[in-house]
Write a protein that holds these residues in place. Structure first.
Motif, short mmCIF file in Angstrom:
data_model
loop_
_atom_site.label_atom_id
_atom_site.label_comp_id
_atom_site.label_asym_id
_atom_site.label_seq_id
_atom_site.Cartn_x
_atom_site.Cartn_y
_atom_site.Cartn_z
N PRO B 20 0.96 -1.04 0.46
CA PRO B 20 -0.02 0.26 -0.22
C PRO B 20 0.57 1.41 0.15
O PRO B 20 0.16 2.23 -0.12
CB PRO B 20 -0.59 0.00 1.39
CG PRO B 20 -0.97 -2.04 1.57
CD PRO B 20 -0.19 -2.26 0.96
N GLU B 21 2.45 1.38 0.97
CA GLU B 21 2.69 2.23 0.74
C GLU B 21 3.78 2.52 -0.44
O GLU B 21 3.92 4.26 0.05
CB GLU B 21 4.08 2.61 2.26
CG GLU B 21 4.33 1.27 1.63
CD GLU B 21 3.97 0.15 3.17
OE1 GLU B 21 3.02 0.23 2.59
OE2 GLU B 21 4.49 -0.01 3.72
N VAL B 23 1.87 2.76 -3.32
CA VAL B 23 0.84 3.11 -4.62
C VAL B 23 1.41 4.64 -4.94
O VAL B 23 1.51 5.47 -5.72
CB VAL B 23 -0.35 2.90 -3.96
CG1 VAL B 23 -1.49 3.59 -4.61
CG2 VAL B 23 -0.56 1.07 -3.78
N ALA B 24 1.58 5.58 -3.67
CA ALA B 24 1.25 7.43 -3.72
C ALA B 24 3.20 7.17 -5.17
O ALA B 24 2.54 8.02 -5.59
CB ALA B 24 1.72 7.82 -2.64
N ARG B 27 1.78 6.37 -8.30
CA ARG B 27 0.90 7.35 -9.26
C ARG B 27 1.99 8.82 -9.34
O ARG B 27 1.27 9.51 -10.98
CB ARG B 27 -0.42 7.87 -8.14
CG ARG B 27 -0.45 8.39 -7.46
CD ARG B 27 -1.86 8.23 -6.42
NE ARG B 27 -1.22 9.22 -5.66
CZ ARG B 27 -1.41 8.08 -4.48
NH1 ARG B 27 -1.95 7.02 -4.16
NH2 ARG B 27 -1.59 9.48 -2.87
N LEU B 49 -4.49 9.43 -10.64
CA LEU B 49 -6.30 8.43 -10.12
C LEU B 49 -6.35 7.01 -10.59
O LEU B 49 -6.12 6.47 -10.19
CB LEU B 49 -7.81 9.19 -10.29
CG LEU B 49 -8.84 8.90 -9.79
CD1 LEU B 49 -8.55 8.76 -8.47
CD2 LEU B 49 -9.74 9.84 -10.79
N SER B 52 -2.79 5.04 -9.37
CA SER B 52 -3.83 4.58 -8.09
C SER B 52 -4.47 3.54 -8.09
O SER B 52 -4.19 2.37 -7.34
CB SER B 52 -3.96 5.83 -7.41
OG SER B 52 -3.76 5.87 -6.09
N GLU B 53 -5.77 3.38 -8.79
CA GLU B 53 -6.62 2.32 -8.82
C GLU B 53 -5.57 1.37 -10.00
O GLU B 53 -6.48 0.30 -9.11
CB GLU B 53 -7.55 2.80 -9.61
CG GLU B 53 -8.31 3.87 -9.88
CD GLU B 53 -9.07 4.18 -8.08
OE1 GLU B 53 -9.21 2.89 -7.58
OE2 GLU B 53 -9.51 5.08 -7.77
N SER B 56 -3.73 -0.17 -6.52
CA SER B 56 -4.31 -0.81 -5.63
C SER B 56 -4.40 -1.92 -5.99
O SER B 56 -4.96 -3.23 -4.85
CB SER B 56 -5.47 0.90 -5.06
OG SER B 56 -4.43 1.79 -4.99
N VAL B 59 -2.30 -4.34 -5.42
CA VAL B 59 -2.09 -4.81 -3.97
C VAL B 59 -2.88 -5.90 -2.92
O VAL B 59 -3.06 -6.47 -2.91
CB VAL B 59 -1.28 -3.27 -3.59
CG1 VAL B 59 -1.55 -3.79 -1.96
CG2 VAL B 59 -0.30 -2.40 -3.38
N LEU B 60 -4.23 -5.33 -3.72
CA LEU B 60 -4.95 -6.21 -3.15
C LEU B 60 -5.79 -7.30 -2.89
O LEU B 60 -6.18 -7.93 -2.59
CB LEU B 60 -7.04 -4.79 -3.65
CG LEU B 60 -6.96 -3.69 -2.48
CD1 LEU B 60 -7.62 -2.80 -3.29
CD2 LEU B 60 -6.79 -4.11 -0.81
N HIS B 109 -14.74 -1.18 -0.10
CA HIS B 109 -14.88 -1.21 -1.65
C HIS B 109 -15.59 -1.13 -2.48
O HIS B 109 -16.29 -1.84 -2.80
CB HIS B 109 -13.50 -1.85 -1.82
CG HIS B 109 -12.12 -1.71 -1.12
ND1 HIS B 109 -11.38 -1.00 -1.12
CD2 HIS B 109 -11.48 -2.14 -0.46
CE1 HIS B 109 -10.24 -0.81 -0.85
NE2 HIS B 109 -10.04 -2.00 0.57
N GLY B 113 -12.79 0.78 -8.88
CA GLY B 113 -11.32 1.10 -9.87
C GLY B 113 -11.71 1.17 -11.56
O GLY B 113 -11.02 1.95 -12.00
#
Lengths: 117, 162
Positions: B20-21, B23-24, B27, B49, B52-53, B56, B59-60, B109, B113
């Motif tokens: 998660p850390e 993702v920023a 993007r 955006l 990021s989607e 993410s 990651v998920l 969620h 996305g």
């Protein structure tokens, strides 16, 4: 992030980026504050949010569902332009009342949310 | 892993652990790269955006047994910005289902996305093989009139809101 409890109203101010990484902590902190069953209303200030994606929206919408579940209310008292756009894209602003946009801190006012369910 | 982009005018490639850390970082890197073209700040927000989607999602969903690699590549070619997000995870069994609005396998969620990616990009392609991984390819037309990555030294704003 700041939380303040005033009577039955929990006011939460979120700044910075609201994404998958930050969302978990935001959700956790709000949920801990909501353990206080006296909270009937959640005011969310998103005026300083610089980025939000669907993970961030998920946290907001998840808190809305919680508040409804306990018969309470939730509103967004301020929102930055970038966050407002994403809320609008997802139609979240049609479900959760947005009573102010970025600018002077709006005092959460009116009842007329139409979501008293 | 990442398809040969032919002869791009410019490209970037970034490999990260799907956590998660990160993702920023993904993007912001792509937005900074995209800023070489004459995208507006609003365009760059939309690109951020979408990245990021896509990241993410990796990651998920991609690595249920612990984080694995995600490769974020972007290049300019044929008047387009192309962004590829590739993982070697479990893949998506039903791509059509995954792309549906409101569909999410996770609580909290919103299944938005792909909705965002499809709203802000001109094309979004999903190539997934269960057990092998997934590649998302997104394209966005460059702002008209100005070619990207030409290195012509003009004094365009490269301002990116991190």
């Amino acid at each position: 992030m700041e939380t303040r409890l005033d009577g039955g109203t929990l006011s939460v101010t979120i700044g910075g980026e609201l994404d998958l990484y930050t969302a978990a902590e935001v959700a956790d902190r709000i949920d801990r504050a909501l353990d206080d069953k006296a909270v009937r209303r959640l005011d969310l200030d998103l005026g300083a949010v610089s980025f939000i994606d669907s993970s961030g929206l998920g946290v907001i919408f998840g808190r809305y569902k919680k508040m409804r579940h306990r018969g309470g209310q939730m509103q967004i008292t301020r929102v930055s332009p970038v966050a407002h756009r994403v809320l609008q894209m997802a139609f979240v602003d049609r479900i959760i009342p947005v009573v102010g946009t970025a600018g002077p801190r709006a005092r959460a006012g009116g009842e007329g949310s139409g979501h008293g369910g | 892993m990442v398809a040969d982009p032919g002869s791009p005018e410019n490209y970037m490639r970034l490999e990260l652990l799907a956590r998660p850390e990160n993702v920023a970082l993904a993007r912001v890197a792509v937005a900074a790269f995209a800023a070489q073209a004459n995208f507006t700040l609003a365009d760059l927000e939309e690109i951020k955006l979408c990245v990021s989607e896509a990241v993410s999602n990796v990651v998920l969903h991609a690595y249920p047994d612990g984080p694995g690699p995600v490769v974020i590549a972007a290049y300019f070619a044929a008047e387009k910005l192309v962004i590829e997000v590739t993982d070697q995870g479990i893949g998506i069994a039903d791509v059509d289902k995954a792309r549906e609005a409101q569909f999410s396998t996770l609580p909290d969620h919103m299944g938005l996305g792909f909705v965002f990616m499809e709203s802000f990009m001109d094309t979004v392609a999903v190539d997934s093989t269960p057990g092998r991984g997934t590649k998302i390819t997104m394209t966005r037309r460059l702002p008209s009139g100005i070619a990207a990555g030409t290195g012509d030294g003009t004094d365009r704003s490269r301002e990116v809101d991190p």
